[in-house]
Design a protein around this motif. Sequence first.
Motif, PDB file in Angstrom:
ATOM      1  N   SER A   1     -42.318   3.525  35.330  1.00  0.00           N
ATOM      2  CA  SER A   1     -41.206   3.598  34.387  1.00  0.00           C
ATOM      3  C   SER A   1     -39.899   3.782  35.146  1.00  0.00           C
ATOM      4  CB  SER A   1     -41.416   4.758  33.406  1.00  0.00           C
ATOM      5  OG  SER A   1     -41.436   6.001  34.098  1.00  0.00           O
TER       6      SER A   1
ATOM      7  N   THR B   1     -51.917   4.874  31.231  1.00  0.00           N
ATOM      8  CA  THR B   1     -50.634   5.501  31.526  1.00  0.00           C
ATOM      9  C   THR B   1     -50.909   6.835  32.216  1.00  0.00           C
ATOM     10  OG1 THR B   1     -50.422   6.735  29.445  1.00  0.00           O
ATOM     11  CG2 THR B   1     -49.669   4.457  29.450  1.00  0.00           C
TER      12      THR B   1
ATOM     13  N   VAL C   1     -42.223  -4.086  32.830  1.00  0.00           N
ATOM     14  CA  VAL C   1     -41.595  -3.000  32.072  1.00  0.00           C
ATOM     15  C   VAL C   1     -40.212  -3.454  31.646  1.00  0.00           C
ATOM     16  CG1 VAL C   1     -40.862  -0.598  32.110  1.00  0.00           C
ATOM     17  CG2 VAL C   1     -42.881  -1.289  33.428  1.00  0.00           C
TER      18      VAL C   1
ATOM     19  N   GLY D   1     -38.173   0.296  27.967  1.00  0.00           N
ATOM     20  CA  GLY D   1     -39.385   0.775  28.625  1.00  0.00           C
ATOM     21  C   GLY D   1     -40.675   0.223  28.055  1.00  0.00           C
TER      22      GLY D   1
END
Length: 401
Positions: free
Chosen positions: A213, A231, A264, A269
């Motif tokens: 991110s 994630t 991304v 995001g």
Amino acid sequence: MTDRPPTPAHRAGRTAALAVLATAVLAGCGQATPAPAPTSSSATTAAVPAPAPAPAPAPAEATTPVPAPASASPAPALLVTDFGADTVTFVDPSRTGPAADLGSVRVGTAPYGLAVGPDGTAWVATAEGVAVVDTRTRARTALIPYETRTGPVTTGEYRGGGMGIALSPDGARVYVGVNVPGGNGTMEVVDTATRKVVRVVPVGRRPFDVDVSGDGRHVYVTDHDSFDVTTVDTGTWATRRIEVAPYGTKGGLGSWLKPHYTAVRPSDGALLLPFEGERLAVVDPVSGRVDIEPMTADAHQHGVTIAPDGTLYVVATGPIDPAVDAGPSLTVRAPDGTERVIPLDGPHESVTLSPDGRTAYVSGGFTREGGWDGLTVVDTATGATVRLPVGHLPLAVAVLP
């Protein structure tokens, strides 16, 4: 330019054709059966059998630097991983023909992913460990062994070891997805100062891609064979599985309809994962919601990258079924969803952009059989293409600082 959505009839035909192919040809992006050669191309979490101990890694000594070209041309602009060899190759895309290949450095068996820091240090995911390359002196300076046991060092599509790799925004960590043949993989965290693995995080099967991110707080591991993205919270190391399967998970390991690479989106995001030139999965990594948008290339898609303005670039490797699908291409998808599809000559795997966004570099290596030794250089405005004969089945491409 084409912006038509796939029709229900087309999708039904594609699904039926893929069902036949998945049962008849359990290879490539299908069943994880060991591949014999360095030719090569997917969160349910099954029990993982105890893998065989990994062999001792090669020593992390520096290799002999590749001498700079005799001409007065500047340092090479690109670095590619040679999945068909044990090297990375330096490339000057301003040259034509064989002159674009500026020489190679040995890094380790079957190098896959590649990340380059602002200081010119390259981190390469190989079957043996994470190789560290000083791109200014053109020498390998270290080989960091994995903590995860992946079995014997091999080559080919299903080889164990590193796959996707990424740097944290502050450059303090390297995140590498490690494939464990026959089971779930891991994400290993390397401290870039000490050059040691400092943490191992469980993820899904065959971690094709690793992304971070913008704020560095989360890492996203794209798990090809478990139809998901894992994630990872970089503060707590907690994990969460988000299933990304717009065609469903029917076919399991034999399915071709799995996630490969992720981009991304800078604006919010969101995670963008293309499927078959028909569907773009837009994933909210916070809520886990997956929305589907239509795409137009109608071909099996792998590599992606995204520009700062949100323009998405997607590589189509070619047809699964030539009777249904289109050929290799590069899709240029604007933030509003309109697309241009640029035909490519032969299969390709991944893509990166020049700093000014005017040029896309698309690797020809491909993870399955059928790849070639070179890159295609694409003018993103006109769609004009030039093929450069460089490397040995190059997969990852990075622009050097």
